[in-house]
Design a protein around this motif. Structure first.
Motif, PDB file in Angstrom:
ATOM      1  N   GLU A 125       0.824  -1.208   0.000  1.00 32.43           N
ATOM      2  CA  GLU A 125       0.000   0.000   0.000  1.00 32.43           C
ATOM      3  C   GLU A 125       0.858   1.257   0.000  1.00 32.43           C
ATOM      4  OE1 GLU A 125      -0.473  -2.563   1.920  1.00 32.43           O
ATOM      5  OE2 GLU A 125      -2.532  -3.264   1.606  1.00 32.43           O
ATOM      6  N   ARG A 126       1.952   1.217   0.740  1.00 28.17           N
ATOM      7  CA  ARG A 126       2.836   2.383   0.810  1.00 28.17           C
ATOM      8  C   ARG A 126       3.475   2.670  -0.548  1.00 28.17           C
ATOM      9  NH1 ARG A 126       8.146   2.671   4.674  1.00 28.17           N
ATOM     10  NH2 ARG A 126       8.527   4.901   4.585  1.00 28.17           N
ATOM     11  N   LEU A 127       3.928   1.618  -1.234  1.00 23.83           N
ATOM     12  CA  LEU A 127       4.507   1.806  -2.561  1.00 23.83           C
ATOM     13  C   LEU A 127       3.456   2.342  -3.523  1.00 23.83           C
ATOM     14  CD1 LEU A 127       6.773  -1.324  -3.206  1.00 23.83           C
ATOM     15  CD2 LEU A 127       7.440   0.941  -2.431  1.00 23.83           C
ATOM     16  N   GLU A 192      -3.438  -2.796 -14.123  1.00 17.95           N
ATOM     17  CA  GLU A 192      -3.140  -4.119 -14.680  1.00 17.95           C
ATOM     18  C   GLU A 192      -1.688  -4.526 -14.416  1.00 17.95           C
ATOM     19  OE1 GLU A 192      -4.060  -4.086 -18.791  1.00 17.95           O
ATOM     20  OE2 GLU A 192      -6.212  -3.799 -18.520  1.00 17.95           O
ATOM     21  N   ARG A 193      -0.765  -3.591 -14.652  1.00 17.72           N
ATOM     22  CA  ARG A 193       0.644  -3.917 -14.501  1.00 17.72           C
ATOM     23  C   ARG A 193       1.019  -4.140 -13.035  1.00 17.72           C
ATOM     24  NH1 ARG A 193      -0.272  -1.718 -19.071  1.00 17.72           N
ATOM     25  NH2 ARG A 193       1.167  -1.639 -20.851  1.00 17.72           N
ATOM     26  N   VAL A 194       0.492  -3.313 -12.152  1.00 15.92           N
ATOM     27  CA  VAL A 194       0.799  -3.453 -10.733  1.00 15.92           C
ATOM     28  C   VAL A 194       0.274  -4.784 -10.197  1.00 15.92           C
ATOM     29  CG1 VAL A 194       0.268  -2.555  -8.429  1.00 15.92           C
ATOM     30  CG2 VAL A 194       1.008  -1.001 -10.243  1.00 15.92           C
ATOM     31  N   GLY A 195      -0.930  -5.153 -10.627  1.00 15.75           N
ATOM     32  CA  GLY A 195      -1.481  -6.435 -10.201  1.00 15.75           C
ATOM     33  C   GLY A 195      -0.577  -7.593 -10.591  1.00 15.75           C
ATOM     34  N   ALA A 196      -0.090  -7.566 -11.831  1.00 17.59           N
ATOM     35  CA  ALA A 196       0.801  -8.636 -12.301  1.00 17.59           C
ATOM     36  C   ALA A 196       2.116  -8.642 -11.524  1.00 17.59           C
ATOM     37  CB  ALA A 196       1.061  -8.465 -13.796  1.00 17.59           C
ATOM     38  N   GLU A 197       2.640  -7.467 -11.232  1.00 19.40           N
ATOM     39  CA  GLU A 197       3.917  -7.400 -10.509  1.00 19.40           C
ATOM     40  C   GLU A 197       3.778  -7.887  -9.071  1.00 19.40           C
ATOM     41  OE1 GLU A 197       6.011  -3.602 -12.767  1.00 19.40           O
ATOM     42  OE2 GLU A 197       4.337  -3.272 -11.415  1.00 19.40           O
ATOM     43  N   LEU A 198       2.658  -7.564  -8.430  1.00 16.98           N
ATOM     44  CA  LEU A 198       2.451  -8.036  -7.064  1.00 16.98           C
ATOM     45  C   LEU A 198       2.213  -9.543  -7.038  1.00 16.98           C
ATOM     46  CD1 LEU A 198       0.237  -5.176  -5.562  1.00 16.98           C
ATOM     47  CD2 LEU A 198       2.687  -5.575  -5.237  1.00 16.98           C
ATOM     48  N   LEU A 199       1.541 -10.083  -8.060  1.00 17.38           N
ATOM     49  CA  LEU A 199       1.384 -11.534  -8.157  1.00 17.38           C
ATOM     50  C   LEU A 199       2.742 -12.206  -8.314  1.00 17.38           C
ATOM     51  CD1 LEU A 199      -1.769 -11.805 -10.457  1.00 17.38           C
ATOM     52  CD2 LEU A 199      -1.572 -12.657  -8.104  1.00 17.38           C
ATOM     53  N   ASP A 209       1.753 -12.612   3.518  1.00 14.53           N
ATOM     54  CA  ASP A 209       0.592 -13.467   3.275  1.00 14.53           C
ATOM     55  C   ASP A 209      -0.730 -12.728   3.341  1.00 14.53           C
ATOM     56  OD1 ASP A 209       2.317 -15.596   2.977  1.00 14.53           O
ATOM     57  OD2 ASP A 209       2.156 -16.247   5.076  1.00 14.53           O
ATOM     58  N   ASP A 210      -0.774 -11.636   4.113  1.00 13.31           N
ATOM     59  CA  ASP A 210      -2.041 -10.928   4.277  1.00 13.31           C
ATOM     60  C   ASP A 210      -2.313  -9.906   3.174  1.00 13.31           C
ATOM     61  OD1 ASP A 210       0.031  -9.295   5.048  1.00 13.31           O
ATOM     62  OD2 ASP A 210      -1.077  -8.340   6.684  1.00 13.31           O
ATOM     63  N   ILE A 211      -1.469  -9.855   2.155  1.00 13.31           N
ATOM     64  CA  ILE A 211      -1.647  -8.918   1.055  1.00 13.31           C
ATOM     65  C   ILE A 211      -2.251  -9.652  -0.145  1.00 13.31           C
ATOM     66  CG2 ILE A 211      -0.501  -7.397  -0.595  1.00 13.31           C
ATOM     67  CD1 ILE A 211      -0.560  -6.248   2.168  1.00 13.31           C
ATOM     68  N   ASP A 212      -3.389  -9.181  -0.614  1.00 13.19           N
ATOM     69  CA  ASP A 212      -4.035  -9.717  -1.810  1.00 13.19           C
ATOM     70  C   ASP A 212      -3.628  -8.847  -3.003  1.00 13.19           C
ATOM     71  OD1 ASP A 212      -5.736 -10.271  -3.945  1.00 13.19           O
ATOM     72  OD2 ASP A 212      -7.398 -10.829  -2.626  1.00 13.19           O
ATOM     73  N   ASP A 218      -6.558  -3.163  -7.419  1.00 10.18           N
ATOM     74  CA  ASP A 218      -7.858  -2.539  -7.659  1.00 10.18           C
ATOM     75  C   ASP A 218      -8.043  -1.260  -6.845  1.00 10.18           C
ATOM     76  OD1 ASP A 218      -8.628  -4.407  -9.500  1.00 10.18           O
ATOM     77  OD2 ASP A 218      -9.769  -5.645  -8.094  1.00 10.18           O
ATOM     78  N   SER A 219      -7.246  -1.100  -5.785  1.00 14.60           N
ATOM     79  CA  SER A 219      -7.368   0.115  -4.967  1.00 14.60           C
ATOM     80  C   SER A 219      -6.610   1.289  -5.571  1.00 14.60           C
ATOM     81  CB  SER A 219      -6.841  -0.150  -3.551  1.00 14.60           C
ATOM     82  OG  SER A 219      -5.420  -0.245  -3.524  1.00 14.60           O
ATOM     83  N   LEU A 220      -5.874   1.050  -6.665  1.00 14.31           N
ATOM     84  CA  LEU A 220      -5.052   2.119  -7.243  1.00 14.31           C
ATOM     85  C   LEU A 220      -5.926   3.272  -7.758  1.00 14.31           C
ATOM     86  CD1 LEU A 220      -1.902   1.639  -9.406  1.00 14.31           C
ATOM     87  CD2 LEU A 220      -3.592   3.325 -10.085  1.00 14.31           C
TER      88      LEU A 220
END
Length: 412
Positions: A125-127, A192-199, A209-212, A218-220
């Protein structure tokens, strides 16, 4: 071959002896520098050191290289938070792609490095909040990124927070202003890109583990819209409120790190409407103030923290003197008696791990922690010694430290 370089030309001359006629992938490893903080790139990227400088070299299509060279040069002149471009090499033998040369951003880290480092306390979230702030700054300047992602962003410690910088501008387009549709499309691409990078981080075991990843990505858009509204919305208030309402709004924008251009106030019997032109300009309010008082060039949040310490130091001087002390006199004393002793006390083998202003900020934080624990003010000197013994050694050393570059061999 042809070389185009921006001033100062002295930096470029140290690079001319490199084998520009050969593909970057074939360069002798002895000429190159390993940078552990680097992110992932779709292009061949290599790092070299000459003198006391480190440069990133990217092999890329000539049209895109010229496009990025021009835009990064404009952004630097305008003070936008991007990497600094030095030059390009074109017309290379055998129809090779061009090479874009940028200056390595000192004390910066990729998102992967932030999560994998021994001090990886940075949340997703901070990033994201930091990257959203960068997007708002760019959009205010009419910059459509087109490829906003964590991989194309570098992060720099700034008084306990992070500052974000655009790295890759090959997809960027510049307009007088961006429409709501352009901004929304840019934000959706980033999501889209951030989701892929976090995955990818999750797959590598680097994400808590607590980060989806999908939920965070989606909160971006809501984060972006909230900040955009905060810095651009029109205010309506009573005519008798206008003086303090204007001051309040301008202070709020400054606190968020944005500068103010033109202020338009439209009055009518029903009330007053305030329109503020928010802009991005470097250095910011606190950086300018600190530089005026001390000559120190630091980042905005660091400057704010140092100014607060100067104010506390001035108040202490006035208490002891029993009367007012000028701001410039207090700043001069603070620089000589408080700031410089901490910076000069950094052990030689730990120099360069963080910027001096960031070290000072962390020493102040460490002082507060030790004082709370001891139920007394331990003082800056004692806090600095403890910090250098227990905290700073856990920070990876910065590759652009002169002492590190000196260890790299003849090319350095």
């Amino acid at each position: 071959m042809r070389f185009l370089f921006r001033p100062p030309a002295a930096e470029a001359t140290g690079l001319l002896s490199l084998p520009w006629d050969r593909p970057l992938a074939e360069w002798d490893p002895s000429l190159l520098l390993e940078v552990p903080q680097r992110g992932i790139s779709r292009h061949v990227v290599r790092f070299v050191a000459t003198g006391r400088h480190v440069f990133a070299l990217k092999e890329i299509n000539e049209r895109l290289a010229r496009h990025e060279y021009r835009l990064l040069g404009e952004f630097e002149e305008e003070g936008l938070p991007t990497v600094s471009v030095l030059g390009i090499c074109v017309d290379r033998p055998r129809d090779q792609e061009a090479i874009l040369v940028t200056r390595y951003l000192e004390y910066s880290m990729s998102y992967r490095w932030l999560f994998s480092s021994p001090r990886g306390e940075h949340s997703a979230e901070r990033l994201l909040d930091t990257m959203v702030e960068l997007m708002v700054r760019l959009h205010l300047a009419g910059v459509f990124w087109g490829d906003c992602s964590l991989s194309n962003t570098l992060f720099r410690p700034d008084a306990g927070a992070l500052a974000a910088y655009l790295v890759d501008a090959e997809t960027v387009e510049r307009y007088p202003t961006l429409s709501p549709g352009q901004r929304a499309y840019d934000v959706d691409l980033a999501r889209e890109r951030v989701g892929a990078e976090l995955l990818d981080l999750q797959f590598g075991g680097l994400l808590p583990d607590d980060i989806d990843p999908i939920e965070v990505a989606d909160s971006l858009a809501p984060r972006y819209e909230a900040l955009w509204d905060e810095v651009t919305h029109e205010q309506v208030f009573g005519v008798d409120e206008q003086q303090w309402r204007i001051a309040e709004r301008l202070q709020r924008l400054n606190d968020l790190g944005f500068d103010v251009g033109e202020v338009e106030l439209i009055t009518s019997p029903e009330g007053a409407k305030l329109r503020v032109e928010t802009r991005v300009a470097e250095p910011g309010q606190h950086r300018r103030e600190l530089f005026r008082l001390t000559g120190l060039e630091v980042q905005e949040r660091q400057a704010r923290r140092l100014l607060n310490d100067i104010r506390a130091f001035r108040a202490d001087l006035e208490s002891k003197a029993g009367g007012p002390v000028s701001e410039s006199f207090a700043a001069h004393r603070w620089l000589a008696e408080v700031y410089q002793p901490v910076v000069e006390a950094i052990p030689r083998d730990l120099m360069g791990r963080l910027a001096p202003a960031e070290v000072f900020h962390e020493v102040l934080e460490h002082r507060w922690f030790l004082s709370e624990k001891a139920q007394r003010d331990v003082g800056t000197a004692e806090a600095a010694r403890s910090y250098f013994d227990t905290v700073l050694p856990r920070t990876p050393r910065e590759v652009t430290t002169p002492s590190v570059i000196a260890e790299l061999g003849p090319n350095a």
